[in-house]
Design a protein around this motif. Structure first.
Motif, PDB file in Angstrom:
ATOM      1  N   ASP A  24       1.067  -1.300   0.234  1.00 56.15           N
ATOM      2  CA  ASP A  24       0.031  -0.066  -0.096  1.00 56.15           C
ATOM      3  C   ASP A  24       0.862   1.374  -0.079  1.00 56.15           C
ATOM      4  N   ALA A  25       0.299   2.595   0.048  1.00 60.31           N
ATOM      5  CA  ALA A  25       1.065   3.695  -0.141  1.00 60.31           C
ATOM      6  C   ALA A  25       1.987   3.624   0.798  1.00 60.31           C
ATOM      7  N   GLU A  26       1.807   3.254   2.082  1.00 61.92           N
ATOM      8  CA  GLU A  26       2.754   3.360   3.294  1.00 61.92           C
ATOM      9  C   GLU A  26       3.708   2.271   3.006  1.00 61.92           C
ATOM     10  N   GLU A  73       9.997   7.040   0.796  1.00 60.23           N
ATOM     11  CA  GLU A  73       9.625   8.645   1.135  1.00 60.23           C
ATOM     12  C   GLU A  73       9.597   9.310   0.104  1.00 60.23           C
ATOM     13  N   SER A  74      10.649   9.061  -0.921  1.00 54.64           N
ATOM     14  CA  SER A  74      10.935   9.876  -2.149  1.00 54.64           C
ATOM     15  C   SER A  74       9.692   9.568  -3.200  1.00 54.64           C
ATOM     16  N   GLY A  75       9.320   8.323  -3.374  1.00 55.96           N
ATOM     17  CA  GLY A  75       8.343   7.949  -4.357  1.00 55.96           C
ATOM     18  C   GLY A  75       9.018   7.521  -5.478  1.00 55.96           C
ATOM     19  N   ALA A  76      10.573   7.594  -5.662  1.00 57.64           N
ATOM     20  CA  ALA A  76      11.103   7.368  -7.095  1.00 57.64           C
ATOM     21  C   ALA A  76      11.415   5.707  -7.117  1.00 57.64           C
ATOM     22  N   TRP A  94      20.655 -15.012  -5.052  1.00 52.01           N
ATOM     23  CA  TRP A  94      20.431 -13.622  -5.124  1.00 52.01           C
ATOM     24  C   TRP A  94      19.530 -13.232  -6.059  1.00 52.01           C
ATOM     25  N   PHE A  95      18.752 -12.209  -5.813  1.00 56.22           N
ATOM     26  CA  PHE A  95      17.702 -11.427  -6.544  1.00 56.22           C
ATOM     27  C   PHE A  95      18.159  -9.879  -6.875  1.00 56.22           C
ATOM     28  N   MET A  96      17.529  -9.537  -7.899  1.00 57.72           N
ATOM     29  CA  MET A  96      17.331  -8.057  -8.039  1.00 57.72           C
ATOM     30  C   MET A  96      15.989  -7.735  -7.896  1.00 57.72           C
ATOM     31  N   GLY A  97      15.955  -6.825  -6.699  1.00 58.99           N
ATOM     32  CA  GLY A  97      14.517  -6.368  -6.471  1.00 58.99           C
ATOM     33  C   GLY A  97      14.436  -4.964  -6.966  1.00 58.99           C
ATOM     34  N   ARG A  98      12.964  -5.029  -7.557  1.00 60.70           N
ATOM     35  CA  ARG A  98      12.775  -3.503  -8.008  1.00 60.70           C
ATOM     36  C   ARG A  98      11.409  -3.071  -7.686  1.00 60.70           C
ATOM     37  N   ALA A  99      11.226  -1.745  -7.547  1.00 60.54           N
ATOM     38  CA  ALA A  99       9.921  -1.292  -6.992  1.00 60.54           C
ATOM     39  C   ALA A  99       9.288   0.075  -7.757  1.00 60.54           C
ATOM     40  N   VAL A 100       8.233  -0.124  -7.992  1.00 59.39           N
ATOM     41  CA  VAL A 100       7.711   1.352  -8.610  1.00 59.39           C
ATOM     42  C   VAL A 100       6.482   1.659  -8.180  1.00 59.39           C
ATOM     43  N   ALA A 101       6.223   3.008  -7.956  1.00 58.34           N
ATOM     44  CA  ALA A 101       4.869   3.614  -7.288  1.00 58.34           C
ATOM     45  C   ALA A 101       3.928   3.726  -8.644  1.00 58.34           C
ATOM     46  N   ILE A 102       2.757   3.426  -7.972  1.00 60.58           N
ATOM     47  CA  ILE A 102       1.555   3.598  -8.789  1.00 60.58           C
ATOM     48  C   ILE A 102       0.818   4.873  -8.252  1.00 60.58           C
ATOM     49  N   ARG A 103       0.507   5.697  -9.300  1.00 51.85           N
ATOM     50  CA  ARG A 103      -0.031   6.978  -8.740  1.00 51.85           C
ATOM     51  C   ARG A 103      -1.430   7.263  -9.146  1.00 51.85           C
ATOM     52  N   ASP A 104      -1.996   7.964  -8.557  1.00 53.81           N
ATOM     53  CA  ASP A 104      -3.439   8.368  -9.016  1.00 53.81           C
ATOM     54  C   ASP A 104      -3.462   9.762  -9.986  1.00 53.81           C
ATOM     55  N   GLY A 105      -4.521  10.208 -10.533  1.00 53.56           N
ATOM     56  CA  GLY A 105      -4.764  11.231 -11.276  1.00 53.56           C
ATOM     57  C   GLY A 105      -4.056  12.613 -10.679  1.00 53.56           C
ATOM     58  N   ALA A 106      -4.191  12.353  -9.187  1.00 50.39           N
ATOM     59  CA  ALA A 106      -3.834  13.648  -8.465  1.00 50.39           C
ATOM     60  C   ALA A 106      -2.084  13.661  -8.265  1.00 50.39           C
ATOM     61  N   ILE A 109       0.547   8.567  -4.460  1.00 52.15           N
ATOM     62  CA  ILE A 109       0.818   7.229  -4.609  1.00 52.15           C
ATOM     63  C   ILE A 109      -0.181   6.334  -4.155  1.00 52.15           C
ATOM     64  N   VAL A 110      -0.764   5.386  -4.864  1.00 50.91           N
ATOM     65  CA  VAL A 110      -1.774   4.627  -4.467  1.00 50.91           C
ATOM     66  C   VAL A 110      -1.471   3.270  -4.054  1.00 50.91           C
ATOM     67  N   LYS A 111      -0.110   2.716  -4.660  1.00 53.04           N
ATOM     68  CA  LYS A 111       0.161   1.304  -4.484  1.00 53.04           C
ATOM     69  C   LYS A 111       1.781   1.273  -4.671  1.00 53.04           C
ATOM     70  N   TRP A 112       2.481   0.284  -4.200  1.00 50.39           N
ATOM     71  CA  TRP A 112       3.877   0.094  -4.984  1.00 50.39           C
ATOM     72  C   TRP A 112       3.851  -1.325  -5.719  1.00 50.39           C
ATOM     73  N   PHE A 113       4.415  -1.543  -6.655  1.00 50.28           N
ATOM     74  CA  PHE A 113       4.416  -2.510  -7.332  1.00 50.28           C
ATOM     75  C   PHE A 113       6.075  -2.903  -7.351  1.00 50.28           C
ATOM     76  N   GLY A 114       5.907  -4.332  -7.155  1.00 50.59           N
ATOM     77  CA  GLY A 114       7.462  -4.885  -7.249  1.00 50.59           C
ATOM     78  C   GLY A 114       7.856  -6.104  -7.851  1.00 50.59           C
ATOM     79  N   THR A 115       9.048  -6.369  -8.152  1.00 51.41           N
ATOM     80  CA  THR A 115       9.308  -7.702  -8.869  1.00 51.41           C
ATOM     81  C   THR A 115      10.724  -8.267  -8.172  1.00 51.41           C
ATOM     82  N   CYS A 116      10.800  -9.474  -8.061  1.00 52.29           N
ATOM     83  CA  CYS A 116      12.279 -10.077  -7.655  1.00 52.29           C
ATOM     84  C   CYS A 116      12.524 -10.747  -8.773  1.00 52.29           C
ATOM     85  N   THR A 117      13.872 -10.598  -9.469  1.00 51.16           N
ATOM     86  CA  THR A 117      14.336 -11.186 -10.475  1.00 51.16           C
ATOM     87  C   THR A 117      15.617 -11.984 -10.161  1.00 51.16           C
TER      88      THR A 117
END
Ligand code: ADP
Length: 354
Positions: A24-26, A73-76, A94-106, A109-117
Motif C-alpha cells: 500500500d501507499a505506506e 519517502e521519495s516515491g522514486a 541472489w535477486f534483483m528487487g525492483r519497486a515502482v510507485a503507482i499514482r492516481d490522477g492527482a 501514490i496509491v500502491k507500490w508494485f515490485g518484482t524480484c528477478t
C-alpha cells in the motif's frame, strides 16, 4: 471496477516467472504472487502474510531497509540486489528487487508494485571470476616478488665473474658473460614492471584530488636523464586537479613520456606535448610525440600486457608499461587510446572523471 482490475492484475502476476508483490501507499505489503509462495515454501492459506525480512539474508537487512524507506519517502523507482532464502532447496539465492510507485490522477501514490528477478547464476559467475582474478593476481605478485631474489644472485655473481676473471677470458667467454648480464637486466625490468602492475589495485579509491601539474613534474624529474640524453623538449599546458592517486597520475605520465622518448626517430629530436581539456564532464589528457608512430592494426594490441612491436635488441622494455596505463585509467572508469600516423608520431589520450 477496482475489484475486477485487482483480480485481473493478480491473475497476470501469478502467470509471471518472477516473484511479484504489491504494497500500500505506506509501504505495507498486501499481496505476493504464486511464485513467492512456491519459492519460500510458505502457505497461502496462512492467516498472516509472511514478512519480507523473514527470508532476507541477515547481512542484507539493513541495506534493504534503508533503500526501501528512502524509496517510499521519495516515491522514486528503486532497485537493490539481495539474497533470499530458497525454501525449496534450502539455500540463499541472489535477486534483483525492483519497486515502482503507482499514482492516481492527482499524482498521489496509491500502491507500490515490485518484482524480484533471480540473478543468482550471474552473481555466482561474478564471484567465481573475482576469485580467479584475485588468485591470478596473487600468483603474479608472489612470482614476481620471489623471483627477484634468485635473479639478484645471478646478477651479482655474473658481475663478480667478469670483475675477478674477466682479464683471462677469451672473446667467446666475454660474450657469454655479457649475454648473462643483459638477460638478467631484462628480467629485472620485467619483474619490476610486473610487480608494479600487480600492486596497482592495492590502493583504495582516493578521497582527495591530486594536482596533475605536480604529478607531471615528478615524472619529468625521474625521466630527466633520458630526456637530456635525447635532447628532447616537453611542452605542457595547464593541467587540472583530479580525484586520482597522485602516484597513478605520475605513472601515467612517466610511462607515456618515457615511451615518447624511447620510440623516437633517430634523425629527429623528440618534441612532446602534454595537454588536458574538459569535455562532456570529464578531462581528456593527451601526450603527443613526433616519434616512429604505430601502425593502425596495432592500436589496440599495444595495450595488451607483454605485447611489444619490437625486439629488445632494438628498444629495451617489458611490454607492461601501456598495460599499467590502461589498468590505472580503467580503475577510475576512464578510457585510454592511441591515435597515430606511422612515421610522423603518436598521441595517447585518456579520460578521467572531472
Ligand atoms: P615497452 O615500451 O616496455 O615495450 P609498452 O607497454 O610501454 O611496453 O608499449 C608497448 C609497445 O607499444 C611498445 O613495445 C612499442 O612498440 C609501442 N609503443 C608504445 N608507445 C609508443 C610510442 N610513443 N610510439 C611508438 N610506439 C609506441
Amino acid at each position: 471496477m477496482l475489484m475486477a482490475s485487482e483480480a485481473r492484475f493478480r491473475q497476470l502476476a501469478d502467470s509471471m516467472p518472477h516473484i511479484v508483490w504489491t504494497a500500500d501507499a505506506e509501504g505495507q505489503i498486501d499481496h505476493f504472487n504464486d511464485r513467492w509462495y512456491e519459492f519460500t515454501g510458505h502457505s497461502r492459506d496462512s492467516q498472516t502474510l509472511p514478512t519480507w525480512e523473514s527470508i532476507l539474508h541477515p547481512d542484507d537487512v539493513s541495506r534493504s531497509r534503508e533503500t526501501w524507506a528512502e524509496g517510499v519517502e521519495s516515491g522514486a523507482p528503486h532497485s537493490i540486489e539481495y539474497r533470499l532464502w530458497d525454501g525449496r532447496w534450502h539455500r540463499w539465492r541472489w535477486f534483483m528487487g525492483r519497486a515502482v510507485a503507482i499514482r492516481d490522477g492527482a499524482d498521489r501514490i496509491v500502491k507500490w508494485f515490485g518484482t524480484c528477478t533471480d540473478i543468482d547464476d550471474r552473481k555466482q559467475m561474478e564471484e567465481d571470476l573475482l576469485r580467479v582474478n584475485q588468485d591470478l593476481e596473487q600468483f603474479a605478485f608472489s612470482a614476481s616478488h620471489d623471483l627477484q631474489e634468485p635473479l639478484r644472485t645471478v646478477k651479482v655473481y655474473s658481475e663478480l665473474l667478469a670483475q675477478r676473471y674477466g682479464d683471462g677470458f677469451d672473446e667467446d667467454a666475454r660474450q657469454c658473460v655479457q649475454y648473462l648480464q643483459s638477460g638478467a637486466s631484462r628480467m629485472e625490468t620485467l619483474l619490476r614492471d610486473l610487480l608494479t602492475y600487480t600492486q596497482l589495485m592495492k590502493l583504495d579509491m582516493p578521497t582527495e584530488t591530486a594536482d596533475a601539474n605536480e604529478a607531471l613534474q615528478a615524472a619529468l624529474a625521474n625521466l630527466a636523464g633520458a630526456i637530456a640524453q635525447s635532447g628532447g623538449t616537453i611542452d605542457s599546458g595547464p593541467l587540472p586537479s583530479v580525484r586520482v592517486h597522485g602516484t597513478h597520475l605520475q605513472q601515467l605520465f612517466q610511462n607515456l613520456i618515457g615511451n615518447a622518448i624511447k620510440y623516437r626517430r633517430p634523425e629527429r629530436v623528440p618534441s612532446i606535448t602534454v595537454r588536458a581539456e574538459r569535455e562532456n564532464g570529464q578531462w581528456v589528457f593527451a601526450v603527443s610525440d613526433n616519434g616512429i608512430g604505430i601502425a593502425p592494426e596495432y592500436k589496440e594490441t599495444v595495450f595488451v600486457i607483454f605485447k611489444r612491436l619490437h625486439g629488445s635488441d632494438q628498444y629495451s622494455g617489458s611490454g607492461i608499461g601501456l598495460a599499467i596505463c590502461q589498468r590505472i585509467v580503467e580503475r577510475y572508469r576512464g578510457r585510454i587510446w592511441v591515435e597515430s600516423e606511422p612515421g610522423l608520431g603518436s598521441t595517447f589520450r585518456w579520460t578521467l572523471p572531472a
